[in-house]
Design a protein around this motif. Structure first.
Motif, PDB file in Angstrom:
ATOM      1  N   ASN A  91      40.251  26.992  36.988  1.00 40.82           N
ATOM      2  CA  ASN A  91      40.988  27.955  37.811  1.00 40.82           C
ATOM      3  C   ASN A  91      40.104  29.005  38.464  1.00 40.82           C
ATOM      4  OD1 ASN A  91      43.447  29.727  38.484  1.00 40.82           O
ATOM      5  ND2 ASN A  91      42.273  31.028  37.089  1.00 40.82           N
ATOM      6  N   TYR A 157      36.158  28.977  52.132  1.00 40.22           N
ATOM      7  CA  TYR A 157      37.215  28.994  51.110  1.00 40.22           C
ATOM      8  C   TYR A 157      38.203  27.834  51.283  1.00 40.22           C
ATOM      9  CZ  TYR A 157      40.963  30.760  48.089  1.00 40.22           C
ATOM     10  OH  TYR A 157      41.936  30.877  47.130  1.00 40.22           O
ATOM     11  N   THR A 192      47.643  39.249  42.681  1.00 41.85           N
ATOM     12  CA  THR A 192      46.521  39.435  41.749  1.00 41.85           C
ATOM     13  C   THR A 192      45.470  40.315  42.422  1.00 41.85           C
ATOM     14  OG1 THR A 192      45.197  37.618  42.596  1.00 41.85           O
ATOM     15  CG2 THR A 192      46.840  37.070  40.919  1.00 41.85           C
TER      16      THR A 192
HETATM   17  P1  NAD Z   1      41.244  36.921  40.322  1.00 43.92           P
HETATM   18  O1  NAD Z   1      40.175  37.454  41.199  1.00 43.92           O
HETATM   19  O2  NAD Z   1      42.304  37.829  39.819  1.00 43.92           O
HETATM   20  O3  NAD Z   1      40.617  36.148  39.075  1.00 43.92           O
HETATM   21  C1  NAD Z   1      39.538  35.279  39.281  1.00 43.92           C
HETATM   22  C2  NAD Z   1      39.087  34.739  37.966  1.00 43.92           C
HETATM   23  O4  NAD Z   1      37.964  33.903  38.233  1.00 43.92           O
HETATM   24  C3  NAD Z   1      38.625  35.810  36.988  1.00 43.92           C
HETATM   25  O5  NAD Z   1      39.036  35.474  35.679  1.00 43.92           O
HETATM   26  C4  NAD Z   1      37.097  35.761  37.085  1.00 43.92           C
HETATM   27  O6  NAD Z   1      36.456  36.074  35.861  1.00 43.92           O
HETATM   28  C5  NAD Z   1      36.867  34.310  37.444  1.00 43.92           C
HETATM   29  N1  NAD Z   1      35.625  34.180  38.201  1.00 43.92           N
HETATM   30  C6  NAD Z   1      35.363  34.640  39.445  1.00 43.92           C
HETATM   31  N2  NAD Z   1      34.089  34.392  39.756  1.00 43.92           N
HETATM   32  C7  NAD Z   1      33.542  33.762  38.682  1.00 43.92           C
HETATM   33  C8  NAD Z   1      32.262  33.268  38.383  1.00 43.92           C
HETATM   34  N3  NAD Z   1      31.240  33.379  39.223  1.00 43.92           N
HETATM   35  N4  NAD Z   1      32.061  32.674  37.176  1.00 43.92           N
HETATM   36  C9  NAD Z   1      33.059  32.565  36.299  1.00 43.92           C
HETATM   37  N5  NAD Z   1      34.299  33.032  36.517  1.00 43.92           N
HETATM   38  C10 NAD Z   1      34.525  33.619  37.698  1.00 43.92           C
HETATM   39  O7  NAD Z   1      41.838  35.729  41.140  1.00 43.92           O
HETATM   40  P2  NAD Z   1      43.226  34.949  41.109  1.00 43.92           P
HETATM   41  O8  NAD Z   1      43.978  35.395  42.300  1.00 43.92           O
HETATM   42  O9  NAD Z   1      43.854  34.953  39.791  1.00 43.92           O
HETATM   43  O10 NAD Z   1      42.643  33.507  41.466  1.00 43.92           O
HETATM   44  C11 NAD Z   1      42.582  32.448  40.546  1.00 43.92           C
HETATM   45  C12 NAD Z   1      42.542  31.166  41.336  1.00 43.92           C
HETATM   46  O11 NAD Z   1      43.701  31.091  42.162  1.00 43.92           O
HETATM   47  C13 NAD Z   1      41.339  31.043  42.278  1.00 43.92           C
HETATM   48  O12 NAD Z   1      40.853  29.715  42.237  1.00 43.92           O
HETATM   49  C14 NAD Z   1      41.926  31.331  43.643  1.00 43.92           C
HETATM   50  O13 NAD Z   1      41.204  30.702  44.662  1.00 43.92           O
HETATM   51  C15 NAD Z   1      43.321  30.770  43.488  1.00 43.92           C
HETATM   52  N6  NAD Z   1      44.316  31.297  44.423  1.00 43.92           N
HETATM   53  C16 NAD Z   1      44.689  32.604  44.398  1.00 43.92           C
HETATM   54  C17 NAD Z   1      45.648  33.044  45.299  1.00 43.92           C
HETATM   55  C18 NAD Z   1      46.105  34.480  45.324  1.00 43.92           C
HETATM   56  O14 NAD Z   1      46.819  34.857  46.269  1.00 43.92           O
HETATM   57  N7  NAD Z   1      45.792  35.292  44.349  1.00 43.92           N
HETATM   58  C19 NAD Z   1      46.217  32.156  46.203  1.00 43.92           C
HETATM   59  C20 NAD Z   1      45.815  30.830  46.187  1.00 43.92           C
HETATM   60  C21 NAD Z   1      44.863  30.400  45.283  1.00 43.92           C
END
Ligand code: NAD
Length: 249
Positions: A91, A157, A192
């Motif tokens: 994730n 992305y 988030t």
């Molecule tokens: P967030 O920024 O709140 O959390 C990201 C997580 O990824 C954290 O736990 C962080 O520790 C980890 N992370 C980031 N860089 C890292 C690295 N270099 N090494 C290890 N861990 C790392 O983000 P989120 O919104 O919860 O996103 C989680 C997933 O959901 C991502 O893959 C993101 O692309 C996807 N996503 C998010 C959204 C949104 O609107 N929030 C929409 C579509 C997809």
């Protein structure tokens, strides 16, 4: 409970969607390892869970996800301690909005490293163990709605999320014979840190295109992972499930 006795490892599990997945899986009886980018953030997430339930079966770790050996080592250790790896959630992800003409090779490489290479590493390490266990398993990858629609800036992305979809569908076909199901969840705009990092004007503009009229909550997205990890989804593999309020951009 849907995940009684299952062992789950969740990358990017320390906040946002991943943290909600951890809570959702714990609530359904799984043992959970949350991975963060630093040990302190992993420890903080573990403490937050233990504050609510001191007996929760949870551990925190901070492997470098871009190094396959580090993920393999973690999964081997978890298997030794807890007996199996049943659910792997890839994730962790980072977003990038630089316009094409300004995009640096380093930026592109960083997005691909975290969003694609790390997912590959997690799939490979988990599959090795799941095949060896002979009892099947579930791999869940986090995609995005931009993995269907693209996005107007920051091409790395969406490119990375299209790659996640391709990896998911291909591995579902490759690993089906081992009873390993591989699916992806494609969240839409979710409340988030990734969202709060965007300019408010942009968030408003994005929200106005969502038929349900609001961003999703991390728990609403996490519910899809819990379902897909469970036996209720026993004939679902190779799917990319949108959880986006029917957003079409
Ligand atoms: P967030 O920024 O709140 O959390 C990201 C997580 O990824 C954290 O736990 C962080 O520790 C980890 N992370 C980031 N860089 C890292 C690295 N270099 N090494 C290890 N861990 C790392 O983000 P989120 O919104 O919860 O996103 C989680 C997933 O959901 C991502 O893959 C993101 O692309 C996807 N996503 C998010 C959204 C949104 O609107 N929030 C929409 C579509 C997809």
């Amino acid at each position: 409970m849907l995940l009684e006795g299952k062992v789950a490892v969740i990358t990017g599990g320390t906040r946002g969607i991943g943290f909600a997945i951890a809570k959702g899986m714990l609530a359904e009886g799984a043992k959970v390892v949350v991975c963060g980018s630093r040990q302190e953030t992993a420890d903080k997430a573990v403490r937050a869970i233990l504050d609510e339930d001191p007996d929760a079966p949870i551990k925190g770790a901070a492997p470098d996800l871009t190094v396959e050996a580090e993920i393999q080592e973690l999964l081997d250790e978890v298997r030794r301690d807890w007996g199996s790896i049943d659910i792997m959630v890839n994730n962790a992800g980072i977003s990038q909005r630089t316009p094409l003409v300004d995009y640096t090779p380093e930026e592109f490489e960083k997005v691909m490293d975290i969003n694609v290479k790390s997912v590959f590493n997690g799939c490979q390490a988990a599959a090795r163990i799941m095949v060896d266990q002979g009892t099947g398993g579930v791999i869940l990858n986090t995609s995005s709605m931009v993995g269907t629609y693209g996005q107007p800036s920051g091409v790395g992305y969406p490119t990375s999320k299209f790659a996640v979809n391709g990896m998911t569908k291909s591995l579902a076909r490759e690993l089906g014979k081992h009873q390993i199901r591989v699916n992806a969840v494609a969240p839409g705009v979710t409340a988030t840190d990734m969202l709060t990092a965007l300019p408010e004007e942009l968030v408003q503009r994005i929200s106005s295109t969502i038929p349900l009229g609001r961003p999703g909550q991390p728990e609403e997205v996490a519910n899809a992972y819990v379902f897909l990890a469970s036996d209720r989804a026993s004939y679902i593999t190779g799917a990319v499930l949108p959880v986006d309020g029917a957003t079409q951009v």
